[in-house]
Write an enzyme that holds these catalytic residues in place. Structure first.
Site, short mmCIF file in Angstrom:
data_model
loop_
_atom_site.label_atom_id
_atom_site.label_comp_id
_atom_site.label_asym_id
_atom_site.label_seq_id
_atom_site.Cartn_x
_atom_site.Cartn_y
_atom_site.Cartn_z
N TYR A 152 0.69 -1.09 -0.58
CA TYR A 152 -0.26 0.22 -0.12
C TYR A 152 0.87 1.67 0.46
CZ TYR A 152 -4.08 2.21 0.70
OH TYR A 152 -5.67 3.48 -0.09
N LYS A 159 -3.15 8.57 2.74
CA LYS A 159 -4.32 8.04 4.55
C LYS A 159 -4.10 8.54 5.51
CE LYS A 159 -7.20 6.16 1.75
NZ LYS A 159 -7.97 6.84 0.91
#
Ligand code: 0WE
Length: 231
Positions: A152, A159
């Site tokens: 990720y 995020k």
């Protein structure tokens, strides 16, 4: 009767579209922004299917484009109560190679599109919501911002920044009766999700470990978002 702006529909599988369908079902009037000619037709057709013709291009990296989108939408909707931010992007290679290899410009690209865009949208939404006595904003986050999820990478950093951005915006906007929340969805089969190597294996592992033994879909996310939006 709530007036809603949805940013981040690419196609019918988009999380933003799942949220749009739920808000429509709960009686909201919807407007959409899209990014790029490639998805314009999709978004116009989807909007038309729920009786909306308020579709405006918005490039989240371009202030002039955002100014234009918000003025068009304020005019077209006649106000704004609800804002859905469902936008993210990182270079595909940054979701494949080691995080340590992330280059400066690609790092800032991911943060700009995936995080700063929420600040930019919230600032433009503020006067419109204030004029209606308050409002509500929802963005989409993911566990990879809290823990290091393999692959990720820079999206996780984006995020983490988005989660913090949500809290600082809530602190600014709360006194104006504008709420700001984020939904942390699990892996959802979208255009963005499907193009990730190993996504299917990850989906299987997440489903197996979850109490319901299944993954969430865009409609599950839509219902959570609609609750937080107070649609
Ligand atoms: O936030 C995301 C993915 C967002 C995303 C996806 C892409 C694919 C195509 C952002 N940028 C791009 N750029 C592209 O060129 N998710 C929560 C889904 C996701 O992505 C992962 C995941 C999960 C879950 C990547 C690696 C590991 C897990």
């Amino acid at each position: 009767g709530k007036l809603a702006l949805i940013a981040g529909v690419a196609n019918r599988r988009s999380i933003a579209w799942g949220i749009a369908e739920e808000l429509h079902a709960q009686g909201a009037k919807l407007a959409f922004t899209y990014q790029g000619e490639r998805v314009e037709k999709n978004v116009r057709e989807l909007a038309a299917s729920i009786g909306s013709d308020l579709v405006v291009e918005m490039d989240a990296r371009d202030d002039a484009s955002m100014d234009n989108a918000f003025s068009e939408i304020a005019k077209g909707l006649g106000g704004l109560d609800l804002l859905v931010h469902s936008i993210a992007f990182a270079q595909a290679h940054d979701l494949q190679q080691r995080f340590i290899e992330t280059q400066r410009d690609d790092f800032w690209l991911a943060l700009d599109v995936s995080c700063y865009s929420l600040v930019a949208m919230a600032r433009r939404a503020e006067p419109l919501m204030e004029a209606r006595g308050g409002g509500s904003i929802v963005t989409m986050t993911y566990l990879g911002g809290e823990r290091a999820v393999p692959g990720y990478n820079v999206m996780g950093v984006a995020k983490a920044a988005l989660d913090s951005t949500m809290k600082y915006l809530a602190a600014d906007l709360g006194p104006k009766n504008i709420r700001v929340n984020a939904v942390s969805a699990g892996p959802v089969r979208t255009l963005a999700g499907r193009s990730i190597p190993g996504f299917t294996v990850m989906e299987e592992m997440v489903a197996e470990r979850s109490p319901l033994k299944r993954n969430v879909d865009a409609h599950d996310v839509g219902k959570a978002a609609a609750y937080l939006l107070d649609a």
